[in-house]
Design a protein around this motif. Structure first.
Motif, mmCIF file in Angstrom:
data_model
loop_
_atom_site.group_PDB
_atom_site.id
_atom_site.type_symbol
_atom_site.label_atom_id
_atom_site.label_comp_id
_atom_site.label_asym_id
_atom_site.label_seq_id
_atom_site.Cartn_x
_atom_site.Cartn_y
_atom_site.Cartn_z
ATOM 1 N N ASP A 1 0.971 -1.241 0.081
ATOM 2 C CA ASP A 1 -0.231 -0.088 0.057
ATOM 3 C C ASP A 1 1.002 1.230 -0.219
ATOM 4 N N TRP A 2 1.844 1.400 0.792
ATOM 5 C CA TRP A 2 2.892 2.553 0.691
ATOM 6 C C TRP A 2 3.556 2.555 -0.331
ATOM 7 N N ASP A 3 4.039 1.469 -1.025
ATOM 8 C CA ASP A 3 4.636 1.528 -2.131
ATOM 9 C C ASP A 3 3.729 2.160 -3.228
ATOM 10 N N ASP A 4 2.595 1.679 -3.210
ATOM 11 C CA ASP A 4 1.491 2.294 -4.332
ATOM 12 C C ASP A 4 1.284 3.760 -4.118
ATOM 13 N N ASN A 5 1.415 4.348 -2.883
ATOM 14 C CA ASN A 5 1.269 5.778 -2.457
ATOM 15 C C ASN A 5 2.447 6.451 -2.990
ATOM 16 N N LEU A 6 3.701 6.078 -2.801
ATOM 17 C CA LEU A 6 4.962 6.547 -3.280
ATOM 18 C C LEU A 6 4.836 6.550 -4.948
ATOM 19 N N THR A 7 4.378 5.637 -5.364
ATOM 20 C CA THR A 7 4.352 5.660 -6.922
ATOM 21 C C THR A 7 3.339 6.731 -7.471
ATOM 22 N N PHE A 8 2.223 6.739 -6.899
ATOM 23 C CA PHE A 8 1.160 7.535 -7.147
ATOM 24 C C PHE A 8 1.785 9.257 -7.148
ATOM 25 N N ALA A 9 2.497 9.250 -5.788
ATOM 26 C CA ALA A 9 3.111 10.473 -5.558
ATOM 27 C C ALA A 9 4.124 10.946 -6.830
ATOM 28 N N ILE A 10 5.040 9.849 -7.102
ATOM 29 C CA ILE A 10 6.039 10.183 -8.172
ATOM 30 C C ILE A 10 5.301 10.756 -9.440
ATOM 31 N N VAL A 11 4.147 10.052 -9.789
ATOM 32 C CA VAL A 11 3.479 10.503 -10.983
ATOM 33 C C VAL A 11 2.974 11.888 -10.890
ATOM 34 N N HIS A 12 2.460 12.218 -9.533
ATOM 35 C CA HIS A 12 1.764 13.114 -9.479
ATOM 36 C C HIS A 12 2.378 14.794 -9.446
ATOM 37 N N TYR A 13 3.766 14.440 -8.685
ATOM 38 C CA TYR A 13 4.613 15.655 -8.366
ATOM 39 C C TYR A 13 5.708 15.453 -9.265
ATOM 40 N N GLU B 1 12.748 17.451 -11.869
ATOM 41 C CA GLU B 1 13.546 17.169 -10.797
ATOM 42 C C GLU B 1 13.321 16.399 -9.674
ATOM 43 N N VAL B 2 12.136 16.760 -9.135
ATOM 44 C CA VAL B 2 11.333 16.265 -8.017
ATOM 45 C C VAL B 2 11.288 14.728 -8.271
ATOM 46 N N GLY B 3 10.978 14.349 -9.550
ATOM 47 C CA GLY B 3 10.545 12.974 -9.986
ATOM 48 C C GLY B 3 12.106 12.364 -10.103
ATOM 49 N N GLN B 4 12.939 12.865 -10.502
ATOM 50 C CA GLN B 4 14.162 12.277 -10.520
ATOM 51 C C GLN B 4 14.910 11.879 -9.048
ATOM 52 N N ARG B 5 14.326 12.876 -8.197
ATOM 53 C CA ARG B 5 14.911 12.483 -6.638
ATOM 54 C C ARG B 5 14.163 11.240 -6.204
ATOM 55 N N MET B 6 12.791 11.511 -6.523
ATOM 56 C CA MET B 6 11.833 10.549 -6.046
ATOM 57 C C MET B 6 12.133 8.902 -6.601
#
Length: 82
Positions: free
Chosen positions: A45-57, A67-72
């Protein structure tokens, strides 16, 4: 289940969106953060949340990684290597 993040990575994720780390069982060490998960499902579940955040931000209007996506992605890769 336990994952370890560099403190700087944890702080970065928290700065991007506190929802990414909300509700986690976190133990602060001097230079790292341990996140404890009760089971594989909670980790997934946390992995999914992190993945969605990468797509969103982490993507710009043209769906290019910013740059944010690269770091994430780097943080995600460090976690996936464990």
């Amino acid at each position: 289940m336990l994952i370890t993040l560099k403190k700087s990575d944890y702080d970065f994720l928290k700065k991007i969106d506190k929802k990414i780390i909300a509700g986690l069982d976190v133990v602060e060490k001097s230079d790292s953060i341990e996140i404890k998960f009760t089971d594989k499902e909670s980790l997934d579940d946390w992995d999914d949340n992190l993945t969605f955040a990468i797509v969103h931000y982490g993507l710009d209007d043209q769906e290019e990684v910013n740059e944010v996506g690269q770091r994430m992605y780097e943080i995600y890769d460090d976690i996936s290597d464990v």
